[in-house]
Design an enzyme around this catalytic site. Structure first.
Site, mmCIF file in Angstrom:
data_model
loop_
_atom_site.group_PDB
_atom_site.id
_atom_site.type_symbol
_atom_site.label_atom_id
_atom_site.label_comp_id
_atom_site.label_asym_id
_atom_site.label_seq_id
_atom_site.Cartn_x
_atom_site.Cartn_y
_atom_site.Cartn_z
ATOM 1 N N LEU A 78 1.430 -1.546 0.011
ATOM 2 C CA LEU A 78 0.600 -0.470 0.338
ATOM 3 C C LEU A 78 0.968 1.571 -0.502
ATOM 4 O O LEU A 78 2.184 0.901 0.726
ATOM 5 C CB LEU A 78 -1.023 0.004 0.935
ATOM 6 C CG LEU A 78 -2.240 -0.692 1.417
ATOM 7 C CD1 LEU A 78 -2.754 -1.027 3.012
ATOM 8 C CD2 LEU A 78 -2.715 -1.161 -0.437
ATOM 9 N N GLY A 119 2.542 -5.841 7.542
ATOM 10 C CA GLY A 119 2.841 -4.602 7.949
ATOM 11 C C GLY A 119 1.244 -3.918 6.876
ATOM 12 O O GLY A 119 -0.165 -4.972 6.676
ATOM 13 N N ASP A 120 1.865 -3.909 5.537
ATOM 14 C CA ASP A 120 1.260 -3.095 4.167
ATOM 15 C C ASP A 120 0.864 -3.799 3.628
ATOM 16 O O ASP A 120 1.261 -4.059 1.847
ATOM 17 C CB ASP A 120 0.727 -1.702 4.295
ATOM 18 C CG ASP A 120 1.885 -0.992 3.721
ATOM 19 O OD1 ASP A 120 3.170 -1.368 4.097
ATOM 20 O OD2 ASP A 120 2.457 -0.252 3.283
ATOM 21 N N GLU A 121 1.662 -5.318 3.444
ATOM 22 C CA GLU A 121 2.865 -6.017 2.665
ATOM 23 C C GLU A 121 1.916 -7.141 2.450
ATOM 24 O O GLU A 121 0.936 -8.409 3.669
ATOM 25 C CB GLU A 121 3.994 -6.411 2.598
ATOM 26 C CG GLU A 121 4.947 -5.128 1.956
ATOM 27 C CD GLU A 121 6.256 -5.520 2.882
ATOM 28 O OE1 GLU A 121 7.005 -4.423 2.147
ATOM 29 O OE2 GLU A 121 6.646 -6.411 3.195
#
Length: 184
Positions: A78, A119-121
């Site tokens: 993201l 996280g955002d992965e």
């Protein structure tokens, strides 16, 4: 139920009674199932984690090699998600990640795997793709889905994502190589 029994014998060796206990282990079995689930899934989104993703990728690679098929790995990150967490708080960011996870699941087939790896992965495994173009179409569908406005805690939020894509066998022949190339 966990049952423990022992036979009580008389002097001649004949069983005169059975002595034992029965214990309801429903709570213990539920706790074991929860621990097993969390070992292979992301606690926030319920998506598979890296360990389960790698297992599925290795199985898919073995099948693709045997059947002479292609598969694709997408690496999604993201954009500027740290800013969302820093400015609106981690609980807000968590709600957004749940929304992203749901949209990703909607963009792929049931047999494909979407995993949150930190996280955002996110990693996405597309099995049995007929061409690089098919994987590119899925990636475009994901980019469009993530770009749609999210409603989080009564707020309208927009974000975008970056996606890398690798296809077996052109961009790698093992799981780590495919992920590395998709990330690059």
């Amino acid at each position: 139920v966990l049952v423990n029994l022992r036979a009580v014998h008389d002097a001649s060796g004949k069983i005169v009674l059975l002595d034992g206990t029965a214990e309801d282990i429903t709570d213990r079995k539920a706790a074991e199932a929860q621990v097993n689930y969390l070992a292979y899934h992301d606690a926030l989104t319920g998506l598979p984690n890296r360990m389960l993703f790698m297992d599925r990728l290795e199985n898919a690679l073995a099948g693709a090699k045997r059947k002479n098929e292609k598969l694709a790995v997408l690496f999604l990150d993201l954009d500027r998600f740290k800013n969302i967490n820093d400015s609106l708080g981690h609980s807000f960011g968590d709600q957004m990640l749940k929304g992203v996870a749901e949209r990703l699941r909607e963009c792929v087939r049931e047999q494909d795997t979407v995993a949150r790896v930190g996280g955002d992965e996110f990693l996405i495994l597309l099995g049995g793709v007929s061409s690089d173009g098919e994987a590119t179409q899925v990636a475009a569908r994901i980019v469009n889905a993530i770009a749609r406005t999210f409603a989080v805690n009564g707020r309208a939020m927009n974000t975008s994502c970056s996606i890398g894509l690798s296809v077996f066998p052109e961009h790698g022949t093992d799981g780590e190589g495919l992920i590395k190339n998709a990330d690059a």
